[in-house]
Design an enzyme around this catalytic site. Sequence first.
Site, PDB file in Angstrom:
ATOM      1  N   THR A  15       0.815 -20.307  44.921  1.00  0.00           N
ATOM      2  CA  THR A  15       1.303 -20.470  46.135  1.00  0.00           C
ATOM      3  C   THR A  15       0.714 -22.094  45.977  1.00  0.00           C
ATOM      4  OG1 THR A  15       0.969 -18.916  46.775  1.00  0.00           O
ATOM      5  CG2 THR A  15       1.167 -20.317  48.427  1.00  0.00           C
ATOM      6  N   SER A  60      -0.315 -15.987  39.229  1.00  0.00           N
ATOM      7  CA  SER A  60      -1.656 -15.595  38.931  1.00  0.00           C
ATOM      8  C   SER A  60      -1.447 -14.235  38.886  1.00  0.00           C
ATOM      9  CB  SER A  60      -2.588 -16.236  39.736  1.00  0.00           C
ATOM     10  OG  SER A  60      -2.511 -14.752  40.576  1.00  0.00           O
ATOM     11  N   ASP A  92      -3.498 -14.346  44.351  1.00  0.00           N
ATOM     12  CA  ASP A  92      -3.797 -12.515  43.931  1.00  0.00           C
ATOM     13  C   ASP A  92      -4.725 -11.840  42.856  1.00  0.00           C
ATOM     14  OD1 ASP A  92      -1.802 -12.247  45.553  1.00  0.00           O
ATOM     15  OD2 ASP A  92       0.655 -12.385  43.772  1.00  0.00           O
ATOM     16  N   THR A 278     -17.886   2.040  42.154  1.00  0.00           N
ATOM     17  CA  THR A 278     -16.772   2.920  43.702  1.00  0.00           C
ATOM     18  C   THR A 278     -15.212   2.685  44.424  1.00  0.00           C
ATOM     19  OG1 THR A 278     -17.683   3.073  45.972  1.00  0.00           O
ATOM     20  CG2 THR A 278     -18.621   1.474  44.844  1.00  0.00           C
ATOM     21  N   GLN A 279     -14.409   2.945  44.611  1.00  0.00           N
ATOM     22  CA  GLN A 279     -13.242   2.442  45.662  1.00  0.00           C
ATOM     23  C   GLN A 279     -13.829   1.133  46.698  1.00  0.00           C
ATOM     24  OE1 GLN A 279     -10.581   5.790  46.756  1.00  0.00           O
ATOM     25  NE2 GLN A 279     -10.287   6.421  44.463  1.00  0.00           N
TER      26      GLN A 279
HETATM   27  N1  ASP Z   1       1.280 -14.560  44.004  1.00  0.00           N
HETATM   28  C1  ASP Z   1       0.469 -15.589  43.918  1.00  0.00           C
HETATM   29  C2  ASP Z   1      -0.516 -16.098  43.371  1.00  0.00           C
HETATM   30  O1  ASP Z   1      -1.203 -15.709  42.964  1.00  0.00           O
HETATM   31  C3  ASP Z   1       0.014 -16.365  44.959  1.00  0.00           C
HETATM   32  C4  ASP Z   1      -1.179 -16.840  45.282  1.00  0.00           C
HETATM   33  O2  ASP Z   1      -1.148 -18.192  45.285  1.00  0.00           O
HETATM   34  O3  ASP Z   1      -2.342 -16.917  46.622  1.00  0.00           O
HETATM   35  O4  ASP Z   1      -0.235 -16.695  42.123  1.00  0.00           O
END
Ligand code: ASP
Length: 342
Positions: A15, A60, A92, A278-279
């Site tokens: 982003t 990502s 992400d 663990t979750q």
């Molecule tokens: N979808 C984007 C990524 O992970 C979200 C971000 O950049 O925070 O590339």
Amino acid sequence: MRNRTHILLIYTGGTIGMTRHVKTKTLRPFDFGSLLENIPELKLLDCSIETFSFDPPIDSSNMDPDHWYKMGLLIASNYDKFDGFVILHGSDTMSYTASALSFMLENLTKPVILTGSQLPIGDLRTDAKENMITAIQLAALREEDRALIQEVGLYFEYKLYRGNRTTKINAEHFQAFASLNYPPLAESGVHLKVFEENLWKRNARFRFKAHNSLSDKVGLLKIFPGMRPDYVRHFLNNPALEGLVIETFGAGNAPTADWLLEILEAKIKEGLKIVNATQCSGGSVSMGQYETSQRLKDVGLLSAKDMTTESAITKMMYLLTKNLGDKEFKITYETSLCGEIS
Ligand code: ASP
């Protein structure tokens, strides 16, 4: 007097450097040159910066081990030339990349700091500038003639964390990451406060070494109430699977149904490495604390202890390529290699 600190800024995408499509309003990566133009403040920093951009930059969600090799190789081949490395990355999968790099870049003597943002750098209310500028300042910190931070960190919303301790916890808040099992390494307020007692202390006897192989023969199974035996059997019977992380409840607990324990035991006997993680985002696996985890221990599951799932998976990817015997694999997996376990 020493020369100015030299930082390599690596843009992978995310982003931070995205732009909104005029009609559809979806976000997609744009070129790094335009990103830098949006931050004239970079010229005010007391360090020199060279840049490298992925071509094309990626969201990502498309990150995979090949991209991690590329980053590792870039850092290793520029290791002597730079004092620190900052990686701009989508949020992400940032915790996965930070965890993978922490294993691949063994005995770091220099900082590798990942950062990104929730809003693009061109947005009025963006968090990108603060994240990026402070990440660079942290990477440039020195004590006497060495880098102050000598590990893979993740900087987001005023906090620097140990990268392999982080998890993305929020898709909307500026505070998108948490490190529930380890305190921050630094905090940014009016002053940059580094908590030196929390920094990774490397063993000075060993030299920096970059590893460039990871196994993709790993799986992740999250258990839930009502899980069907045929689904689990189908998943575990995949002959390509060599390592499996099972996300269990609480302190490492799972249903005590015979069908589950039987398949786990059979697969472990066939050589599959199975780890109990663990979750929960905080706390640790403690097999044997409850009856519902004792048999998992008895059939031979390894413990991820208080590792994040991101670390548990990438550590499995890393160790599977090392040709370790069963006993050595268990000891190495359950031992902290770079601060990923308390
Ligand atoms: N979808 C984007 C990524 O992970 C979200 C971000 O950049 O925070 O590339």
